[in-house]
Design an enzyme around this catalytic site. Structure first.
Site, short mmCIF file in Angstrom:
data_model
loop_
_atom_site.label_atom_id
_atom_site.label_comp_id
_atom_site.label_asym_id
_atom_site.label_seq_id
_atom_site.Cartn_x
_atom_site.Cartn_y
_atom_site.Cartn_z
N GLY A 1 40.64 34.83 -19.07
CA GLY A 1 39.34 34.22 -19.40
C GLY A 1 39.46 33.37 -20.66
N HIS A 2 40.12 33.92 -21.70
CA HIS A 2 40.30 33.14 -22.93
C HIS A 2 41.19 31.92 -22.68
CE1 HIS A 2 39.77 37.37 -24.52
NE2 HIS A 2 38.85 36.73 -25.22
N GLU B 1 30.86 32.16 -20.47
CA GLU B 1 29.53 32.59 -19.99
C GLU B 1 29.48 34.10 -19.81
OE1 GLU B 1 28.58 30.35 -16.48
OE2 GLU B 1 27.92 28.61 -17.66
#
Ligand code: PAF
Length: 281
Positions: free
Chosen positions: A38-39, A150
């Protein structure tokens, strides 16, 4: 090639100033480390918006409550630096707590209504800690663009609000949640789950998906869809559902029917871990 690391604001500013001097655009990806895909998606997104990407890794003590996991939050700077380099990051900013909050530090930023419900109610002081450190990081780096996931949707809306309210000249980019192949939203805290709990956790993504489908078919059944979603999570084995709410996508106030951009927000607990997820409606 190993990733250059700076630990002081002066060194960060010197590196960014040199890029600016060459006319390059700069993106910032603030993180607390324990990096996952995700990062790295945020880094790649930053790369697509700018010529250079700075990532910060700072486990910010002021956004953790007294009984939260600050001391056991996973830390692996060497591993993080290798992942960042592989994703196309150009510089790691890894300040110490003392550099970020020197003796006498006493300012904090309160963003207002968007922070009051949901995570703000469950974690008093959390968003003030986030808003203060993010404001500092933005002013330390002065990037053109800053990227946030998000996954922490309320955090993203809080940052959008503070950047607008304080006239900070940066574009905030919200980047969609990255999920494992089985649908679980990636989170550094997933590492706390046992294999059995991880199986149970899959019900979160499935249930929110069903809630959204139901609301697409019938925009007026908000309360019933949320109640059914909560019951489904408890039946699947979650120990508690802190909230499952259908909210306005910008203000995060609850809505009674879907008549504009909305978001389903949920936090459910498993083995003492609070799992967050959210879906657009
Ligand atoms: O989302 C996070 O990892 C943190 O809240 C942030 C934005 C880096 C601030 O410490």
């Amino acid at each position: 090639m190993s990733l250059p690391i700076v630990r002081t604001v002066a060194d960060l500013r010197a590196a960014v100033a040199a890029w600016r001097h060459q006319g390059l655009r700069v993106a910032l990806v603030p993180t607390m480390g324990a990096l996952h895909e995700g990062h790295l998606t945020l880094v790649r997104h930053g790369r697509s918006m700018a010529d250079r990407v700075v990532a910060s890794v700072f486990v910010n003590p002021t956004q953790f409550g007294p009984s939260e996991d600050f001391s056991r939050y996973p830390r692996d700077e060497a591993g993080d630096a290798a992942k960042l380099a592989g994703a196309g990051c150009d510089l790691l900013f890894a300040p110490t707590v003392e550099a970020m909050y020197p003796a006498g530090f006493s300012t904090s930023i309160e963003v207002g209504p968007v922070t009051r419900r949901w995570e703000g109610a469950a974690r008093p002081g959390h968003f003030s800690g986030v808003a203060t450190v993010v404001t500092k990081l933005l002013l330390q780096c002065l990037p053109d663009v800053a990227c946030f996931g998000e996954k922490d949707y309320q955090q993203l809306q809080t940052i959008r609000r503070l950047v607008a309210d304080l006239d900070i000249p940066v574009a905030i980019e919200g980047v969609p949640i990255v999920r494992d192949a089985d649908g679980l939203a990636l989170s550094s805290r997933n590492a706390y789950l046992t294999p059995a709990q991880r199986q149970t956790a899959l019900a979160l993504n499935r249930t929110l998906h069903r809630v959204v489908e139901r609301l697409r078919r019938d925009p007026a059944v908000v309360d019933a869809a949320a109640a059914e979603g909560m019951a489904a999570l408890l039946a699947a084995g979650f120990e508690a559902v802190d909230y499952l709410a259908v909210v306005d996508a910008a203000s995060l106030e609850p809505v009674e029917r879907i008549d504009g951009p909305a978001r389903v927000l949920c936090v459910a607990r498993l083995g003492g871990v609070r799992l967050l997820d959210n879906f657009p409606v």
